[in-house]
Motif scaffolding. Structure first.
Motif, PDB file in Angstrom:
ATOM      1  N   GLU A   1      10.994 -28.542  40.352  1.00 16.02           N
ATOM      2  CA  GLU A   1      12.187 -27.646  40.466  1.00 16.02           C
ATOM      3  C   GLU A   1      13.272 -28.556  40.571  1.00 16.02           C
ATOM      4  O   GLU A   1      14.515 -28.352  39.792  1.00 16.02           O
ATOM      5  N   GLU A   2      13.227 -29.587  41.450  1.00 17.14           N
ATOM      6  CA  GLU A   2      14.456 -30.672  41.511  1.00 17.14           C
ATOM      7  C   GLU A   2      14.584 -31.306  40.154  1.00 17.14           C
ATOM      8  O   GLU A   2      15.859 -31.382  39.814  1.00 17.14           O
ATOM      9  N   VAL A   3      13.725 -31.870  39.438  1.00 22.08           N
ATOM     10  CA  VAL A   3      13.866 -32.515  38.253  1.00 22.08           C
ATOM     11  C   VAL A   3      14.545 -31.483  36.971  1.00 22.08           C
ATOM     12  O   VAL A   3      15.251 -31.963  36.253  1.00 22.08           O
ATOM     13  N   SER A   4      13.982 -30.364  37.253  1.00 28.26           N
ATOM     14  CA  SER A   4      14.693 -29.380  35.893  1.00 28.26           C
ATOM     15  C   SER A   4      16.032 -29.302  36.415  1.00 28.26           C
ATOM     16  O   SER A   4      16.818 -29.248  35.450  1.00 28.26           O
ATOM     17  N   ARG A   5      16.484 -29.031  37.527  1.00 31.44           N
ATOM     18  CA  ARG A   5      17.748 -28.859  37.906  1.00 31.44           C
ATOM     19  C   ARG A   5      18.709 -30.141  37.636  1.00 31.44           C
ATOM     20  O   ARG A   5      19.931 -30.094  36.824  1.00 31.44           O
ATOM     21  N   SER A   6      17.911 -31.122  38.082  1.00 35.17           N
ATOM     22  CA  SER A   6      18.762 -32.424  37.421  1.00 35.17           C
ATOM     23  C   SER A   6      18.857 -32.875  36.076  1.00 35.17           C
ATOM     24  O   SER A   6      19.756 -32.930  35.424  1.00 35.17           O
ATOM     25  N   LEU A   7      17.697 -32.480  35.505  1.00 34.00           N
ATOM     26  CA  LEU A   7      17.684 -32.437  33.805  1.00 34.00           C
ATOM     27  C   LEU A   7      18.651 -31.676  33.166  1.00 34.00           C
ATOM     28  O   LEU A   7      19.349 -31.851  32.081  1.00 34.00           O
ATOM     29  N   ALA A   8      18.913 -30.383  33.762  1.00 38.36           N
ATOM     30  CA  ALA A   8      19.857 -29.545  33.265  1.00 38.36           C
ATOM     31  C   ALA A   8      21.384 -30.092  33.328  1.00 38.36           C
ATOM     32  O   ALA A   8      22.125 -29.795  32.004  1.00 38.36           O
ATOM     33  N   ARG A   9      21.645 -30.871  34.101  1.00 35.57           N
ATOM     34  CA  ARG A   9      23.052 -31.460  34.238  1.00 35.57           C
ATOM     35  C   ARG A   9      22.868 -32.616  32.962  1.00 35.57           C
ATOM     36  O   ARG A   9      23.876 -32.573  32.565  1.00 35.57           O
ATOM     37  N   VAL A  10      21.900 -33.231  32.990  1.00 35.67           N
ATOM     38  CA  VAL A  10      21.736 -34.310  31.912  1.00 35.67           C
ATOM     39  C   VAL A  10      22.180 -33.639  30.533  1.00 35.67           C
ATOM     40  O   VAL A  10      22.875 -33.957  29.558  1.00 35.67           O
ATOM     41  N   VAL A  11      21.057 -32.549  30.436  1.00 32.16           N
ATOM     42  CA  VAL A  11      21.377 -31.793  28.915  1.00 32.16           C
ATOM     43  C   VAL A  11      22.559 -31.291  28.773  1.00 32.16           C
ATOM     44  O   VAL A  11      23.264 -31.436  27.740  1.00 32.16           O
ATOM     45  N   THR A  12      23.336 -30.863  29.987  1.00 36.89           N
ATOM     46  CA  THR A  12      24.784 -30.279  29.535  1.00 36.89           C
ATOM     47  C   THR A  12      25.803 -31.639  29.321  1.00 36.89           C
ATOM     48  O   THR A  12      26.369 -31.297  28.272  1.00 36.89           O
TER      49      THR A  12
END
Lengths: 140, 619
Positions: free
Chosen positions: B33-44
């Motif tokens: 869950e944490e990784v998904s959240r952080s990845l979302a920022r990177v993808v943005t």
């Protein structure tokens, strides 16, 4: 150096603000003429003379906008004269002498002038002082 | 080059955020869950950068390649891939990311947060080169902005982003497919994270495909990395530098300051009282001197180049010296012409003209042997010897950079001064003392608007100075390339912005540049190798057989991608990750960066029409 000698003579003889301004304008022009002739004949650029020429043009411009400057030159330049030749050292020395005289006469004139004339005299005197400093390494 | 942060600093920080660190857990571990959240920022952020390259920093007119061209196609596909990746991470019920997010505990999430910070700050740096423009758009606000909006730098930027995306995808998939002990597993969340990572592979593959057809020159990536923040560097203290490296640094900083100030002065309207003959004269006289010093330095450097292990630079340096001498002569004639005229306002010296004087002083100090050299020093002051200028051959690139920077600054100044003079003429602000006119003129005042026969030649002299100053940069730019001087990026920028020369750029290898000079990363282990290692197998022969099988499965999937049924008859991409085994095989195929493999995931038409929402940080 005939231009410079003539300009210095006129400057020394000038009496009254309009006459000093007129002679100062001619003296700055004479400095430009002599340095330009040197650059033309030698084909080289001497940094102190280059910078001094710029200050001479700035000084002439300062006088040019003084309200008391006569609209026409009292001693119009003679038509086409031969270029003057001289060494950088000789020209520097002669120009430094005239610039020292210019600074002194313009400073004195500023003390007697008012308003825009006074400002013009102050500015022109400052440029004359800078010419002297550029060519001698010290201020008069 | 001047101590200002450069975009490359943030690229390096971004790469470092994903690199192994001694004494720290590997980045490929973390809470899903944490990784998904952080990845979302990177993808943005990846999406924003990619969108920047698609719109050329919105609001600025440009000629973008048509979508049918390789890079136009790649950009469109890359944006689709990022939208799909974002959609995976923001499935219904997962909520939207908050900004700033809570501090992450997982190693990979923390690394991704670092990456996001580096990317966001780097993008902020790029945006310092733009200012609000007319109609809500953006206007160029620095001499670098034109290069930054060029297609070539956009490609370089996309190449860097693709390399980062590939690494992120690899680490993210590891978390998705190999849960840590004791970490609760939500299969749907894992599939979503893995799907997002697969789309990042597609993103990278789209860009790699374009690079194979139209490679990105290494010089363009160097230029991208060298782009500084658009700020005015601090003025060097005259009492400080006395040795050659210190003098070079002072020349470089002053030249950068002059470029910055001259560029901004170009926005000055022609009626501005700050536009004075005093400034014009000072800029011209000091540029005469700086060009003269560059000529001296070019000659000295040419003598030095051969013994410093850069014989190829010798000819270019000699040519640069000659060109600088011509530039000095043309500037002198401009200065000479300015003695004959004046302006309606005088006295004020522009910041650019003041800086031009400083540059003449610093270049003079560098060129002359006398440590007390000053602008008032006479023409007989001896220059340095070649050995005095470059006592250590390793310093040659630094000295070349100093001369190159000075020449570039003077070339830019020539353009802006010509622009000022032209504007002042049109505003009838150039005057001539009537005392200097012939008796044919009967003007009852000491000055009047300059006649055409006076202004025409003056403009011509400025055009000559502009042309000669530009030519002086050419030779020194070539020498900078030959000697590997840091200032070679200036030559690349000039090449990009003028597109006037047909220099042969150094082509890249098609692989992303890696920190530490590594060109290739070892292939990550495939599913079979991972399974063998998981079983504790260390036998080299068995691991080699496993690698062979992994490569064969990669090849099989890539070949199969060529024979897939039409998109409308295929299951949605998200269903491909239903089992961990399938997901691992797909990941391994996508990690090759092969554009054919990306076909395995291309969205169906229905998906394409309804892309997932791009995650937006919330305050």
């Amino acid at each position: 150096m005939r231009h410079l000698a003539t300009a210095a003579e006129h400057l020394g003889q000038a009496r009254g603000l309009p006459a000093v301004l007129d002679a100062a304008c001619d003296a700055f022009e004479a400095i430009l003429q002599v340095i330009g002739d040197y650059e033309d004949t030698t084909g080289t650029v001497c940094a102190p003379l280059l910078l001094a020429a710029t200050q001479a043009a700035n000084g002439r411009d300062a006088v040019l906008f003084a309200p008391s400057l006569p609209p026409r030159a009292r001693h119009p330049p003679r038509a086409t004269q031969e270029q003057e030749r001289g060494s950088a050292a000789g020209i520097s020395a002669a120009t430094a002498g005239v610039s020292r005289l210019l600074a002194a006469r313009l400073t004195h004139a500023a003390a007697l002038a008012a308003g825009a004339d006074q400002g013009a005299c102050h500015d022109a005197a400052r440029h004359a002082t800078q010419i002297h400093g550029l060519l001698t390494g010290h201020r008069p | 080059m001047t101590g200002r942060p450069a975009f490359g600093d943030f690229l390096t920080a971004a790469r470092d955020s994903l690199a192994p660190r001694p004494g720290q857990p590997p980045p490929g571990r973390g809470d899903v869950e944490e990784v998904s959240r952080s990845l979302a920022r990177v993808v943005t952020l990846l999406a924003r950068y990619t969108q920047d390259t698609a719109t050329a920093f919105l609001g600025i007119p440009r000629r973008a390649p048509p979508p049918s061209a390789p890079w136009g196609r790649a950009r469109a596909q890359a944006l689709q891939a990022l939208a799909s990746s974002a959609a995976c991470l923001h499935r219904p019920g997962t909520g939207r990311p908050v900004w700033p997010g809570p501090p992450s505990a997982s190693p990979l999430a923390r690394r991704l947060d670092e990456l996001a910070t580096a990317l966001a700050t780097g993008r902020d740096l790029l945006y310092t080169h733009f200012a609000p423009g007319p109609g809500g758009g953006r206007a160029h606000d620095s001499p670098w902005a034109l290069a930054l909006t060029s297609e070539r730098l956009h490609r370089a930027l996309l190449a860097e982003l693709a390399a980062l995306a590939q690494q992120v995808a690899r680490h993210g998939a590891n978390v998705a497919l190999a849960p840590g002990p004791g970490v609760p597993a939500d299969p749907g969340q894992r599939r979503a994270l893995n799907g997002a990572c697969q789309w990042l592979h597609v993103y990278a593959a789209s860009i790699h495909a374009a690079r194979r057809q139209q490679p990105v020159p290494a010089a363009d990536r160097d230029l991208l990395a060298a782009l500084p923040a658009n700020t005015l560097p601090a003025r060097p203290a005259r009492t400080g530098a006395q040795d050659i490296p210190g003098l070079c640094d002072a020349v470089i900083t002053t030249a950068e300051r002059l470029r910055h100030l001259a560029w901004h002065s170009a926005h000055q309207p022609p009626w501005s009282p700050g536009l004075t003959i005093t400034s014009l004269r000072q800029a011209a006289e000091t540029s005469t001197l700086t060009s003269h010093h560059c000529a001296l330095l070019g000659g000295l450097l040419a003598d030095t180049a051969a013994r410093s292990g850069h014989p190829a630079a010798r000819k270019d340096l000699a040519a640069a010296g000659r060109a600088a001498r011509r530039a000095s002569s043309t500037w002198y004639h401009a200065a000479r012409g300015l003695r004959e005229v004046t302006t309606d306002t005088r006295g004020q010296v522009s910041p650019a003209a003041a800086e031009a004087r400083d540059l003449a002083w610093w270049t003079g100090r560098l060129a002359h042997a006398d440590p007390a050299w000053a602008l008032t020093s006479g023409p007989h002051t001896p220059p340095r010897t070649p050995h005095g200028l470059v006592p250590d051959p390793g310093h040659l690139p630094h000295v070349i950079t100093a001369v190159h920077q000075a020449a570039e600054a003077i070339a830019l100044l020539a353009g802006t001064e010509h622009h000022h003079l032209h504007g002042a003429l049109h505003a009838h602000r150039i005057l001539v003392p009537t005392r200097t006119l012939s008796s044919d003129y009967d003007i009852p005042r000491p000055y009047s608007p300059a006649p055409e026969q006076c202004t025409g030649p003056l403009l011509g002299r400025y055009q000559n100075a502009r042309k000669a100053s530009r030519q002086a940069t050419t030779g020194i730019g070539r020498a900078a390339h030959a000697a590997g001087a840091p200032s070679r990026v200036l030559a690349t920028a000039r090449e990009i912005t003028t597109a006037a020369r047909s220099a042969t750029p150094v082509m890249d290898t098609g692989h992303p540049a890696l920190p530490g000079g590594r060109e290739h990363e070892p292939d990550p282990p495939g599913p079979m190798q991972q399974a063998l290692r998981g079983l504790g197998v260390t036998d080299a022969a068995l691991l080699a057989r496993g690698a062979d099988l992994d490569r064969a499965s990669q090849r099989l999937l890539i070949d199969a991608a060529d024979q897939l049924p039409p998109a409308s008859h295929r299951p949605p991409a998200t269903t491909l990750n239903r089992t961990a085994a399938t997901a691992a095989l797909l990941n391994h195929a996508l990690a090759t960066g092969n554009p054919q493999a990306a076909q395995l995931l291309r969205p169906t038409e229905a998906q394409r029409e309804q892309p997932g929402p791009e995650p937006e940080p919330q305050a």
